[in-house]
Design a protein around this motif. Structure first.
Motif, short mmCIF file in Angstrom:
data_model
loop_
_atom_site.label_atom_id
_atom_site.label_comp_id
_atom_site.label_asym_id
_atom_site.label_seq_id
_atom_site.Cartn_x
_atom_site.Cartn_y
_atom_site.Cartn_z
N ALA A 1 -6.46 1.51 0.96
CA ALA A 1 -5.96 0.14 0.77
C ALA A 1 -6.67 -0.83 1.71
N SER A 2 -7.98 -0.96 1.50
CA SER A 2 -8.81 -1.76 2.41
C SER A 2 -8.57 -3.26 2.32
N GLY A 3 -7.98 -3.73 1.22
CA GLY A 3 -7.69 -5.16 1.12
C GLY A 3 -8.94 -6.01 1.17
N PRO B 1 -17.26 0.44 -1.57
CA PRO B 1 -15.84 0.73 -1.76
C PRO B 1 -15.58 1.48 -3.07
N LEU B 2 -14.61 2.38 -3.01
CA LEU B 2 -14.22 3.17 -4.17
C LEU B 2 -12.87 2.70 -4.71
N ALA C 1 -11.32 11.51 9.38
CA ALA C 1 -10.16 10.70 9.80
C ALA C 1 -9.77 9.81 8.63
N THR C 2 -8.51 9.39 8.63
CA THR C 2 -8.01 8.47 7.60
C THR C 2 -7.24 7.36 8.28
N VAL C 3 -7.43 6.14 7.78
CA VAL C 3 -6.75 4.95 8.30
C VAL C 3 -6.09 4.23 7.13
N CYS C 4 -4.85 3.78 7.33
CA CYS C 4 -4.14 3.04 6.29
C CYS C 4 -3.34 1.92 6.97
N THR D 1 -11.61 1.91 0.42
CA THR D 1 -11.09 2.10 -0.93
C THR D 1 -10.02 1.05 -1.21
N ASP D 2 -9.84 0.73 -2.48
CA ASP D 2 -8.74 -0.13 -2.89
C ASP D 2 -8.62 -0.05 -4.41
N PRO D 3 -7.40 -0.08 -4.94
CA PRO D 3 -7.25 -0.05 -6.39
C PRO D 3 -7.62 -1.36 -7.07
N ALA D 4 -7.67 -2.47 -6.32
CA ALA D 4 -7.88 -3.79 -6.92
C ALA D 4 -9.37 -4.16 -6.95
N PRO D 5 -9.91 -4.53 -8.12
CA PRO D 5 -11.32 -4.90 -8.20
C PRO D 5 -11.71 -6.06 -7.29
N ASP D 6 -10.84 -7.09 -7.17
CA ASP D 6 -11.20 -8.21 -6.32
C ASP D 6 -11.26 -7.81 -4.85
N ALA D 7 -10.41 -6.89 -4.45
CA ALA D 7 -10.46 -6.39 -3.07
C ALA D 7 -11.75 -5.62 -2.84
N ARG D 8 -12.13 -4.77 -3.78
CA ARG D 8 -13.37 -4.01 -3.61
C ARG D 8 -14.58 -4.94 -3.55
N ALA D 9 -14.57 -5.98 -4.37
CA ALA D 9 -15.67 -6.95 -4.32
C ALA D 9 -15.72 -7.65 -2.96
N SER D 10 -14.55 -7.95 -2.42
CA SER D 10 -14.49 -8.59 -1.10
C SER D 10 -15.00 -7.67 -0.01
#
Length: 201
Positions: A36-38, A83-84, A100-103, A58-67
């Motif tokens: 959920a990189s936002g 981003p995935l 490692a994982t960060v959320c 990673t992020d499920p939202a296309p606009d977030a991945r573009a950002s």
């Protein structure tokens, strides 16, 4: 070309304190998965300051991945991967083993299934001793919840009944089911917490 970069004021405020925690708990080198990189402002800040680590946003939202991609490109960061598309609640994640994982700020603005998926996915991909670092507001047994957090919780539930601040004890219990042991709770600005789990065994 339009500028795809989004900006989150809260990310600009909290990225420094979060980085201070990450410096203490992340490995010296390896791959860090961000769920959920936002906007991407967190991951580029971390990558700029931790150049020996590679980051997979990673992020499920296309606009977030573009950002995320636009912020990384603007910074010229070679240690941020493209981003995935990843939904934490999905059973299959498009990424293999990580170190490692960060959320950050996902658990309270997503259904509980996303937290369950986060713990399952992180638990399956982290090595023994690998950290999962969470950041956000929580409710804790025996500790008074700040009025601002109570108001925030009410506003989240009004927006979506599946959202809301989680009991940290419930989050830790879900983590434990996937071999993730609670190691550390760090008090952060604005009544937030950084919570560190480690993969056991």
């Amino acid at each position: 070309m339009p500028d795809s970069r989004l900006s989150a004021p809260s990310a600009l405020r909290n990225r420094g304190p979060i980085l201070d925690v990450l410096r203490e708990v992340l490995p010296a080198a390896g791959l860090v998965l961000e769920i959920a990189s936002g906007s991407g402002e967190h991951v580029v800040h971390f990558a700029r300051n931790l150049p020996d680590l590679s980051f997979q946003p990673t992020d499920p939202a296309p606009d977030a991945r573009a950002s995320v991609a636009a912020h990384a490109a603007a910074e010229g960061l070679a240690n941020v991967r493209p981003p995935l598309a990843l939904d934490a609640a999905a059973p299959d994640w498009p990424v293999g083993d990580v170190d490692a994982t960060v959320c950050i700020n996902m658990i309270h603005i997503s259904p509980w299934a996303s937290t369950q998926g986060l713990m399952a996915g992180a638990g399956a991909r982290l090595p023994a001793g690998g950290p999962l670092v969470l950041y956000g507001p929580y409710v804790r047994d025996g500790i008074e919840t700040a009025p601002s957090n109570l108001a925030f919780d009410a506003s989240l539930k009004a927006r979506n009944p599946a959202f809301g601040l989680r009991r940290l004890e419930d989050v830790a219990a879900e983590a434990a089911r996937h071999g993730l042991a609670l190691e550390q709770i760090v008090e952060m600005p604005a009544n937030n917490l950084a919570v560190v789990f480690r993969k056991t065994g």
